[in-house]
Design a protein around this motif. Structure first.
Motif, PDB file in Angstrom:
ATOM      1  N   GLY A   1      43.419  51.693   9.142  1.00 57.20           N
ATOM      2  CA  GLY A   1      44.043  52.507  10.181  1.00 57.20           C
ATOM      3  C   GLY A   1      43.257  53.774  10.445  1.00 57.20           C
ATOM      4  O   GLY A   1      43.078  54.197  11.598  1.00 57.20           O
ATOM      5  N   SER A   2      42.760  54.390   9.369  1.00 58.15           N
ATOM      6  CA  SER A   2      41.953  55.602   9.524  1.00 58.15           C
ATOM      7  C   SER A   2      40.607  55.294  10.174  1.00 58.15           C
ATOM      8  O   SER A   2      40.126  56.038  11.029  1.00 58.15           O
ATOM      9  CB  SER A   2      41.724  56.253   8.159  1.00 58.15           C
ATOM     10  N   SER A   3      39.990  54.194   9.752  1.00 55.81           N
ATOM     11  CA  SER A   3      38.644  53.880  10.216  1.00 55.81           C
ATOM     12  C   SER A   3      38.608  53.383  11.657  1.00 55.81           C
ATOM     13  O   SER A   3      37.619  53.578  12.367  1.00 55.81           O
ATOM     14  CB  SER A   3      38.007  52.822   9.298  1.00 55.81           C
ATOM     15  N   ILE A   4      39.691  52.730  12.094  1.00 55.52           N
ATOM     16  CA  ILE A   4      39.666  52.138  13.435  1.00 55.52           C
ATOM     17  C   ILE A   4      40.013  53.151  14.520  1.00 55.52           C
ATOM     18  O   ILE A   4      39.844  52.865  15.712  1.00 55.52           O
ATOM     19  CB  ILE A   4      40.641  50.934  13.502  1.00 55.52           C
ATOM     20  N   GLY A   5      40.455  54.339  14.116  1.00 57.33           N
ATOM     21  CA  GLY A   5      40.795  55.369  15.104  1.00 57.33           C
ATOM     22  C   GLY A   5      39.708  55.612  16.128  1.00 57.33           C
ATOM     23  O   GLY A   5      39.955  55.526  17.346  1.00 57.33           O
ATOM     24  N   PRO A   6      38.468  55.913  15.707  1.00 54.34           N
ATOM     25  CA  PRO A   6      37.398  56.144  16.697  1.00 54.34           C
ATOM     26  C   PRO A   6      37.085  54.911  17.533  1.00 54.34           C
ATOM     27  O   PRO A   6      36.667  55.028  18.690  1.00 54.34           O
ATOM     28  CB  PRO A   6      36.193  56.529  15.821  1.00 54.34           C
ATOM     29  N   VAL A   7      37.274  53.706  16.948  1.00 54.35           N
ATOM     30  CA  VAL A   7      36.986  52.468  17.675  1.00 54.35           C
ATOM     31  C   VAL A   7      37.974  52.283  18.826  1.00 54.35           C
ATOM     32  O   VAL A   7      37.594  51.887  19.931  1.00 54.35           O
ATOM     33  CB  VAL A   7      37.049  51.256  16.722  1.00 54.35           C
ATOM     34  N   ILE A   8      39.250  52.583  18.581  1.00 56.23           N
ATOM     35  CA  ILE A   8      40.278  52.478  19.617  1.00 56.23           C
ATOM     36  C   ILE A   8      40.154  53.635  20.609  1.00 56.23           C
ATOM     37  O   ILE A   8      40.342  53.472  21.823  1.00 56.23           O
ATOM     38  CB  ILE A   8      41.684  52.478  18.992  1.00 56.23           C
ATOM     39  N   GLY A   9      39.816  54.811  20.099  1.00 53.18           N
ATOM     40  CA  GLY A   9      39.705  55.986  20.962  1.00 53.18           C
ATOM     41  C   GLY A   9      38.527  55.925  21.912  1.00 53.18           C
ATOM     42  O   GLY A   9      38.573  56.498  23.012  1.00 53.18           O
ATOM     43  N   ALA A  10      37.470  55.207  21.507  1.00 53.63           N
ATOM     44  CA  ALA A  10      36.247  55.175  22.316  1.00 53.63           C
ATOM     45  C   ALA A  10      36.466  54.629  23.725  1.00 53.63           C
ATOM     46  O   ALA A  10      36.096  55.283  24.713  1.00 53.63           O
ATOM     47  CB  ALA A  10      35.165  54.376  21.585  1.00 53.63           C
ATOM     48  N   PRO A  11      37.050  53.434  23.915  1.00 53.59           N
ATOM     49  CA  PRO A  11      37.229  52.944  25.283  1.00 53.59           C
ATOM     50  C   PRO A  11      38.240  53.757  26.088  1.00 53.59           C
ATOM     51  O   PRO A  11      38.097  53.885  27.313  1.00 53.59           O
ATOM     52  CB  PRO A  11      37.731  51.502  25.083  1.00 53.59           C
ATOM     53  N   ILE A  12      39.256  54.305  25.402  1.00 53.29           N
ATOM     54  CA  ILE A  12      40.219  55.144  26.117  1.00 53.29           C
ATOM     55  C   ILE A  12      39.520  56.369  26.689  1.00 53.29           C
ATOM     56  O   ILE A  12      39.686  56.723  27.860  1.00 53.29           O
ATOM     57  CB  ILE A  12      41.370  55.574  25.180  1.00 53.29           C
ATOM     58  N   PHE A  13      38.708  57.000  25.853  1.00 54.64           N
ATOM     59  CA  PHE A  13      37.985  58.204  26.285  1.00 54.64           C
ATOM     60  C   PHE A  13      36.922  57.863  27.330  1.00 54.64           C
ATOM     61  O   PHE A  13      36.736  58.599  28.302  1.00 54.64           O
ATOM     62  CB  PHE A  13      37.342  58.868  25.067  1.00 54.64           C
ATOM     63  N   GLN A  14      36.265  56.731  27.158  1.00 53.87           N
ATOM     64  CA  GLN A  14      35.179  56.357  28.061  1.00 53.87           C
ATOM     65  C   GLN A  14      35.686  56.047  29.473  1.00 53.87           C
ATOM     66  O   GLN A  14      35.063  56.442  30.467  1.00 53.87           O
ATOM     67  CB  GLN A  14      34.429  55.144  27.504  1.00 53.87           C
ATOM     68  N   PHE A  15      36.821  55.365  29.573  1.00 53.24           N
ATOM     69  CA  PHE A  15      37.289  54.903  30.881  1.00 53.24           C
ATOM     70  C   PHE A  15      38.423  55.746  31.454  1.00 53.24           C
ATOM     71  O   PHE A  15      38.727  55.632  32.645  1.00 53.24           O
ATOM     72  CB  PHE A  15      37.731  53.441  30.788  1.00 53.24           C
ATOM     73  N   LEU A  16      39.064  56.566  30.639  1.00 51.96           N
ATOM     74  CA  LEU A  16      40.146  57.405  31.142  1.00 51.96           C
ATOM     75  C   LEU A  16      39.799  58.873  30.883  1.00 51.96           C
ATOM     76  O   LEU A  16      38.938  59.425  31.526  1.00 51.96           O
ATOM     77  CB  LEU A  16      41.475  56.992  30.487  1.00 51.96           C
ATOM     78  N   SER A  17      40.455  59.489  29.911  1.00 50.54           N
ATOM     79  CA  SER A  17      40.134  60.868  29.537  1.00 50.54           C
ATOM     80  C   SER A  17      40.696  61.110  28.144  1.00 50.54           C
ATOM     81  O   SER A  17      41.456  60.287  27.616  1.00 50.54           O
ATOM     82  CB  SER A  17      40.742  61.875  30.519  1.00 50.54           C
ATOM     83  N   TRP A  18      40.347  62.254  27.555  1.00 48.87           N
ATOM     84  CA  TRP A  18      40.796  62.494  26.185  1.00 48.87           C
ATOM     85  C   TRP A  18      42.317  62.645  26.114  1.00 48.87           C
ATOM     86  O   TRP A  18      42.931  62.320  25.103  1.00 48.87           O
ATOM     87  CB  TRP A  18      40.096  63.717  25.589  1.00 48.87           C
ATOM     88  N   ARG A  19      42.941  63.105  27.190  1.00 52.57           N
ATOM     89  CA  ARG A  19      44.400  63.249  27.164  1.00 52.57           C
ATOM     90  C   ARG A  19      45.105  61.888  27.141  1.00 52.57           C
ATOM     91  O   ARG A  19      46.219  61.771  26.614  1.00 52.57           O
ATOM     92  CB  ARG A  19      44.866  64.077  28.368  1.00 52.57           C
ATOM     93  N   TRP A  20      44.462  60.879  27.694  1.00 51.60           N
ATOM     94  CA  TRP A  20      45.062  59.554  27.666  1.00 51.60           C
ATOM     95  C   TRP A  20      45.113  58.968  26.256  1.00 51.60           C
ATOM     96  O   TRP A  20      45.870  58.023  25.996  1.00 51.60           O
ATOM     97  CB  TRP A  20      44.320  58.611  28.610  1.00 51.60           C
ATOM     98  N   ILE A  21      44.328  59.514  25.347  1.00 51.80           N
ATOM     99  CA  ILE A  21      44.435  59.097  23.944  1.00 51.80           C
ATOM    100  C   ILE A  21      45.834  59.409  23.433  1.00 51.80           C
ATOM    101  O   ILE A  21      46.439  58.629  22.695  1.00 51.80           O
ATOM    102  CB  ILE A  21      43.355  59.796  23.092  1.00 51.80           C
ATOM    103  N   GLY A  22      46.355  60.550  23.844  1.00 53.73           N
ATOM    104  CA  GLY A  22      47.716  60.916  23.472  1.00 53.73           C
ATOM    105  C   GLY A  22      48.759  60.154  24.273  1.00 53.73           C
ATOM    106  O   GLY A  22      49.766  59.687  23.729  1.00 53.73           O
ATOM    107  N   TYR A  23      48.524  60.000  25.570  1.00 54.71           N
ATOM    108  CA  TYR A  23      49.491  59.304  26.427  1.00 54.71           C
ATOM    109  C   TYR A  23      49.727  57.871  25.950  1.00 54.71           C
ATOM    110  O   TYR A  23      50.871  57.402  25.871  1.00 54.71           O
ATOM    111  CB  TYR A  23      49.005  59.277  27.881  1.00 54.71           C
ATOM    112  N   LEU A  24      48.643  57.157  25.661  1.00 58.09           N
ATOM    113  CA  LEU A  24      48.786  55.766  25.255  1.00 58.09           C
ATOM    114  C   LEU A  24      49.473  55.638  23.892  1.00 58.09           C
ATOM    115  O   LEU A  24      50.234  54.690  23.663  1.00 58.09           O
ATOM    116  CB  LEU A  24      47.418  55.079  25.228  1.00 58.09           C
ATOM    117  N   GLN A  25      49.227  56.594  23.005  1.00 56.69           N
ATOM    118  CA  GLN A  25      49.946  56.577  21.733  1.00 56.69           C
ATOM    119  C   GLN A  25      51.445  56.748  21.954  1.00 56.69           C
ATOM    120  O   GLN A  25      52.263  56.086  21.317  1.00 56.69           O
ATOM    121  CB  GLN A  25      49.428  57.678  20.813  1.00 56.69           C
TER     122      GLN A  25
END
Length: 507
Positions: free
Chosen positions: A189-213
């Motif tokens: 769970g700790s290690s996959i955080g950046p892997v999941i965050g990468a496409p969200i940040f790449q195609f949306l924005s950093w705030r969408w990391i919070g929205y999707l959670q």
């Protein structure tokens, strides 16, 4: 289920004044060994439903700690934060981990008296409340402060899995796979955080990391509300006792009577001080905590060093550096499969146990963990170090990351199993201080990553970590050699040996 200490004292005084207490007070207990209300007697479907829900909780909540790391440059730019001389962008992760260190010691004991279900559901809602500012924060300070409390909530939710496992699986063999699922959920769970965050940040924005959670946490809450049942035995019995009292009967559980006169503050103080005492007086706890903490701290360090290394060598973007950390997760899955073999080594050691014949040797849990530490953690770090050259393909250091991931699961699983087997009823305190140590290392070790990799170079910075890991991996060999003598000197472990013998004799 809920009661006040004053109510119990008043009722007991009334019994002493007017009747024989041995005949008037009903001690509420299970209705025989096959009572269907006892979580140990639940169906396999019920047990596995709870186990999977708890393990998935660990996985999805631990992700919150590192998922934001891929967006540090965008966050820095928006809030005017600089990493020129110090990795200030890591403070939201550091505060998250520190929150976990504080809450795991202070709040988790509440499950002992109030049960698992209501603490879990309340914490889930509180966690959602603290994720909201992570999406809409208008200042860097808001992000840091709210993530402290989010990390505290995660420490409770993630460690619920370990609590559930002990409450519904009644033997070491039955708990083997459920415990391993908890470990892989915790680490991956700790290690996959950046892997999941990468496409969200790449195609949306950093705030969408919070929205999707917020979206998936909100969608999952009804599932947990209806399927996540109370599995703490004393809480289930307490609810039965309360119903009987409502009928006018003087009914209490033994736990309620034993707790009479103990305030919640005293319970929390007792539960939070014992882990600290064990850390400074028990050599096994001290070494185990340091080994486990460094292992988890190293995984968090990768959230900083991977971008530094891969961006420096290959000119990768933050998102690309997030994707490559998937190698760690792949390694962790391989390590999880390998760790299942450790159980075979452990249970087969019973035939060699001369100290307590018929029971497995606790130190047998460390056999594979030591191998994983030497060849996994240390070996992987050496690979990661000496393949960090621009003329070598990116897959080479990625393989090193994967090897470290495999070793991390094997080590943490071995340590957790060893502590539980060695300390029995005191294992909760030992696991608690280990979780606290892991959070502290996760908060502060990565802060040194930028300076280490800049001043020592990519190769020697990782080599230094490899040598530290190597030393920590060799230290537990002393437990294998002198395990009997160490247990004889420890009052906690002596008591645990008696309990374990009785449990195996019963089986």
């Amino acid at each position: 289920m809920m009661f006040t200490r004053g109510d119990i004292s008043h009722d007991i005084d009334e019994v002493h004044n007017h009747a024989n207490p041995t005949t008037d007070i009903e001690i509420v207990d299970w209705d025989g060994p096959r009572d269907p209300g006892n979580p140990y007697n639940w169906s396999l479907l019920q047990k596995w439903t709870m186990t999977i829900l708890a393990s998935f909780t660990t996985f999805i909540t631990m992700m919150n700690g590192t998922i934001i790391t891929v967006a540090h440059e965008a966050i820095n730019e928006e809030f005017g934060i600089s990493d020129a001389s110090f990795p200030n962008s890591y403070w939201p992760v550091a505060s998250w981990a520190l929150g976990g260190a504080c809450f795991v010691i202070l709040i988790l004991p509440l499950m002992e008296d109030f049960g698992v279900r209501y603490v879990f559901l309340f914490t889930w809602l509180a966690f959602i409340c603290f994720v909201i500012p992570q999406a809409v924060a208008q200042s860097f300070a808001t992000l840091v402060v709210t993530r402290f409390f989010a990390g505290g909530c995660v420490s409770i939710l993630a460690n619920t899995s370990a609590t559930v496992t002990g409450n519904i699986w009644d033997s070491e063999k039955a708990r083997n796979i459920p415990v391993s699922l908890y470990i892989i959920g915790y680490v991956a769970g700790s290690s996959i955080g950046p892997v999941i965050g990468a496409p969200i940040f790449q195609f949306l924005s950093w705030r969408w990391i919070g929205y999707l959670q917020l979206i998936w946490l909100g969608a999952l809450f009804p599932v947990y509300f209806f399927l996540f049942k109370e599995c703490r035995g004393i809480a289930i019995l307490g609810k039965r006792a309360k119903k009987l009292r409502e009928q006018g009967r003087l009914a209490y559980t033994q736990h309620e009577l034993d707790s009479e006169g103990s305030s919640m503050w005293r319970i929390i103080v007792r539960s939070s001080t014992r882990p600290v005492i064990m850390f400074f007086t028990e050599s096994v706890v001290f070494v185990s905590v340091m080994w486990s903490s460094f292992t988890i701290g190293t995984l968090y360090l990768f959230t900083q060093s991977v971008e530094q290394v891969f961006a420096g060598l290959y000119g990768w973007s933050a998102a690309q550096c997030g994707y490559v950390q998937g190698a760690i997760v792949i390694g962790e899955i391989i390590g999880w499969a390998a760790s299942l073999f450790s159980a075979k080594l452990y249970f087969s050691s019973a035939s060699r146990n001369k100290e307590v014949p018929g029971t497995p040797i606790p130190e047998a849990r460390l056999y594979l963990a030591i191998v994983g530490g030497i060849f996994g953690l240390s070996g992987g770090m050496f690979i990661y170090a000496w393949t960090s050259y621009p003329d070598l393909p990116w897959i080479a250091p990625a393989i090193g990351l994967g090897v470290v991931g495999a070793g991390s699961v094997i080590v943490v699983t071995g340590i957790s199993d060893y502590i539980v087997d060695s300390y029995a009823k005191y294992s909760g305190s030992a696991i608690g201080i280990a979780a606290c140590g892991e959070n502290i290392f996760s908060a502060f070790v990565p802060l040194a990553a930028m300076a280490m990799y800049s001043n020592l170079g990519f190769q020697w910075a990782s080599t230094l970590l490899a040598f530290i890991s190597l030393a920590l991996s060799f230290a537990p060999t002393l437990f294998i050699v002198y395990g009997k003598e160490i247990r004889a000197r420890s009052p906690f472990m002596r008591e645990a040996m008696v309990e374990r013998k009785n449990s195996f004799d019963t089986v």
